[in-house]
Design a protein around this motif. Structure first.
Motif, PDB file in Angstrom:
ATOM      1  N   ASN A   2       0.857  -1.184   0.000  1.00 16.47           N
ATOM      2  CA  ASN A   2       0.000   0.000   0.000  1.00 16.47           C
ATOM      3  C   ASN A   2       0.897   1.238   0.000  1.00 16.47           C
ATOM      4  N   ILE A   3       0.283   2.407  -0.144  1.00 15.26           N
ATOM      5  CA  ILE A   3       1.052   3.643  -0.290  1.00 15.26           C
ATOM      6  C   ILE A   3       1.928   3.921   0.932  1.00 15.26           C
ATOM      7  N   CYS A   4       1.366   3.735   2.111  1.00 16.55           N
ATOM      8  CA  CYS A   4       2.099   4.021   3.346  1.00 16.55           C
ATOM      9  C   CYS A   4       3.323   3.108   3.484  1.00 16.55           C
ATOM     10  N   HIS A   5       3.128   1.833   3.211  1.00 17.06           N
ATOM     11  CA  HIS A   5       4.229   0.870   3.297  1.00 17.06           C
ATOM     12  C   HIS A   5       5.270   1.150   2.214  1.00 17.06           C
ATOM     13  N   LEU A   6       4.791   1.480   1.022  1.00 11.15           N
ATOM     14  CA  LEU A   6       5.695   1.825  -0.077  1.00 11.15           C
ATOM     15  C   LEU A   6       6.547   3.039   0.298  1.00 11.15           C
ATOM     16  N   GLN A   7       5.932   4.017   0.923  1.00 11.09           N
ATOM     17  CA  GLN A   7       6.656   5.216   1.343  1.00 11.09           C
ATOM     18  C   GLN A   7       7.771   4.859   2.331  1.00 11.09           C
ATOM     19  N   GLU A   8       7.483   3.958   3.265  1.00  9.51           N
ATOM     20  CA  GLU A   8       8.488   3.521   4.231  1.00  9.51           C
ATOM     21  C   GLU A   8       9.647   2.801   3.536  1.00  9.51           C
ATOM     22  N   LYS A   9       9.316   1.907   2.586  1.00 10.76           N
ATOM     23  CA  LYS A   9      10.359   1.170   1.872  1.00 10.76           C
ATOM     24  C   LYS A   9      11.232   2.103   1.028  1.00 10.76           C
ATOM     25  N   LEU A  10      10.595   3.091   0.396  1.00  8.95           N
ATOM     26  CA  LEU A  10      11.361   4.054  -0.393  1.00  8.95           C
ATOM     27  C   LEU A  10      12.292   4.867   0.497  1.00  8.95           C
ATOM     28  N   LEU A  11      11.829   5.194   1.684  1.00  8.06           N
ATOM     29  CA  LEU A  11      12.654   5.933   2.639  1.00  8.06           C
ATOM     30  C   LEU A  11      13.885   5.110   3.031  1.00  8.06           C
ATOM     31  N   GLN A  12      13.709   3.803   3.163  1.00  3.83           N
ATOM     32  CA  GLN A  12      14.839   2.921   3.463  1.00  3.83           C
ATOM     33  C   GLN A  12      15.851   2.903   2.322  1.00  3.83           C
ATOM     34  N   GLU A  13      15.366   3.141   1.102  1.00  3.01           N
ATOM     35  CA  GLU A  13      16.253   3.183  -0.065  1.00  3.01           C
ATOM     36  C   GLU A  13      16.821   4.588  -0.282  1.00  3.01           C
ATOM     37  N   GLY A  14      16.479   5.509   0.598  1.00  2.00           N
ATOM     38  CA  GLY A  14      17.014   6.868   0.509  1.00  2.00           C
ATOM     39  C   GLY A  14      16.183   7.809  -0.341  1.00  2.00           C
ATOM     40  N   ILE A  15      14.940   7.425  -0.635  1.00  2.00           N
ATOM     41  CA  ILE A  15      14.062   8.264  -1.445  1.00  2.00           C
ATOM     42  C   ILE A  15      12.931   8.764  -0.558  1.00  2.00           C
ATOM     43  N   GLN A  16      12.909  10.070  -0.338  1.00  2.00           N
ATOM     44  CA  GLN A  16      11.866  10.650   0.517  1.00  2.00           C
ATOM     45  C   GLN A  16      10.848  11.387  -0.353  1.00  2.00           C
ATOM     46  N   ILE A  17       9.619  10.877  -0.353  1.00  2.00           N
ATOM     47  CA  ILE A  17       8.524  11.437  -1.143  1.00  2.00           C
ATOM     48  C   ILE A  17       7.334  11.654  -0.218  1.00  2.00           C
ATOM     49  N   LYS A  18       6.650  12.782  -0.395  1.00  2.00           N
ATOM     50  CA  LYS A  18       5.454  13.036   0.403  1.00  2.00           C
ATOM     51  C   LYS A  18       4.366  12.041   0.025  1.00  2.00           C
ATOM     52  N   TYR A  19       3.532  11.725   0.991  1.00  2.00           N
ATOM     53  CA  TYR A  19       2.492  10.719   0.818  1.00  2.00           C
ATOM     54  C   TYR A  19       1.583  11.043  -0.366  1.00  2.00           C
ATOM     55  N   GLN A  20       1.073  12.271  -0.424  1.00  2.00           N
ATOM     56  CA  GLN A  20       0.126  12.625  -1.493  1.00  2.00           C
ATOM     57  C   GLN A  20       0.775  12.576  -2.876  1.00  2.00           C
ATOM     58  N   THR A  21       2.043  12.966  -2.952  1.00  2.00           N
ATOM     59  CA  THR A  21       2.759  12.891  -4.227  1.00  2.00           C
ATOM     60  C   THR A  21       2.907  11.438  -4.646  1.00  2.00           C
ATOM     61  N   LEU A  22       3.303  10.594  -3.712  1.00  2.00           N
ATOM     62  CA  LEU A  22       3.469   9.169  -3.991  1.00  2.00           C
ATOM     63  C   LEU A  22       2.132   8.547  -4.406  1.00  2.00           C
ATOM     64  N   ARG A  23       1.088   8.905  -3.709  1.00  2.00           N
ATOM     65  CA  ARG A  23      -0.250   8.397  -4.023  1.00  2.00           C
ATOM     66  C   ARG A  23      -0.642   8.784  -5.451  1.00  2.00           C
ATOM     67  N   ARG A  24      -0.417  10.061  -5.827  1.00  2.00           N
ATOM     68  CA  ARG A  24      -0.757  10.524  -7.165  1.00  2.00           C
ATOM     69  C   ARG A  24       0.054   9.782  -8.223  1.00  2.00           C
ATOM     70  N   TRP A  25       1.346   9.591  -7.971  1.00  2.00           N
ATOM     71  CA  TRP A  25       2.199   8.877  -8.913  1.00  2.00           C
ATOM     72  C   TRP A  25       1.747   7.433  -9.093  1.00  2.00           C
ATOM     73  N   CYS A  26       1.361   6.787  -8.006  1.00  2.00           N
ATOM     74  CA  CYS A  26       0.934   5.389  -8.092  1.00  2.00           C
ATOM     75  C   CYS A  26      -0.381   5.255  -8.850  1.00  2.00           C
ATOM     76  N   HIS A  27      -1.237   6.236  -8.730  1.00  2.00           N
ATOM     77  CA  HIS A  27      -2.505   6.193  -9.455  1.00  2.00           C
ATOM     78  C   HIS A  27      -2.342   6.483 -10.939  1.00  2.00           C
ATOM     79  N   GLU A  28      -1.213   7.072 -11.310  1.00  2.00           N
ATOM     80  CA  GLU A  28      -0.916   7.333 -12.720  1.00  2.00           C
ATOM     81  C   GLU A  28      -0.470   6.066 -13.451  1.00  2.00           C
ATOM     82  N   ILE A  29       0.020   5.105 -12.688  1.00  2.00           N
ATOM     83  CA  ILE A  29       0.556   3.864 -13.285  1.00  2.00           C
ATOM     84  C   ILE A  29      -0.570   3.049 -13.910  1.00  2.00           C
TER      85      ILE A  29
END
Length: 116
Positions: A89-116
């Motif tokens: 889910n978006i929240c978990h994805l955000q945490e995993k991306l943060l572990q990889e050194g990528i910090q994205i705001k929740y709403q931005t990440l949500r919008r990007w995922c809905h574009e896929i």
């Protein structure tokens, strides 16, 4: 001002500044017509006298926003979301991306995922 189209509001502002500098209109009248403060009318006149007709343009016109996220980062995140973290889910994805050194705001990440 080649390639620059004025909006109706800007045309009105320009006409009024012309009239003020030509002595055909007072700043008080301009203030009422434009529905701006006295200070704003004075700024318009001052900028017109300094810059000419170019005063009507905003200073940030055609500049890239300072907070714009690079398209490459967006593509990278979307690729990770599709291939590596497709069942998150978006929240978990955000945490995993943060572990990889990528910090994205929740709403931005949500919008990007809905574009896929």
């Amino acid at each position: 001002m080649e390639g620059f189209i004025l909006k109706a509001k800007d045309q009105l502002k320009l006409e009024i500044v012309y009239k003020i500098t030509g002595g055909q209109m007072s700043q008080k009248e301009a203030q009422k017509i434009l529905q701006v403060s006295e200070r704003t009318v004075r700024r318009y006149v001052h900028k017109y006298r300094r810059q000419g007709i170019g005063f009507i343009r905003h200073g940030n016109l055609r500049r890239r926003p300072r907070n714009k996220i690079p398209m490459e980062l967006k593509r990278q995140v979307q690729k990770l979301a599709q291939e590596k973290y497709f069942d998150f889910n978006i929240c978990h994805l955000q945490e995993k991306l943060l572990q990889e050194g990528i910090q994205i705001k929740y709403q931005t990440l949500r919008r990007w995922c809905h574009e896929i």
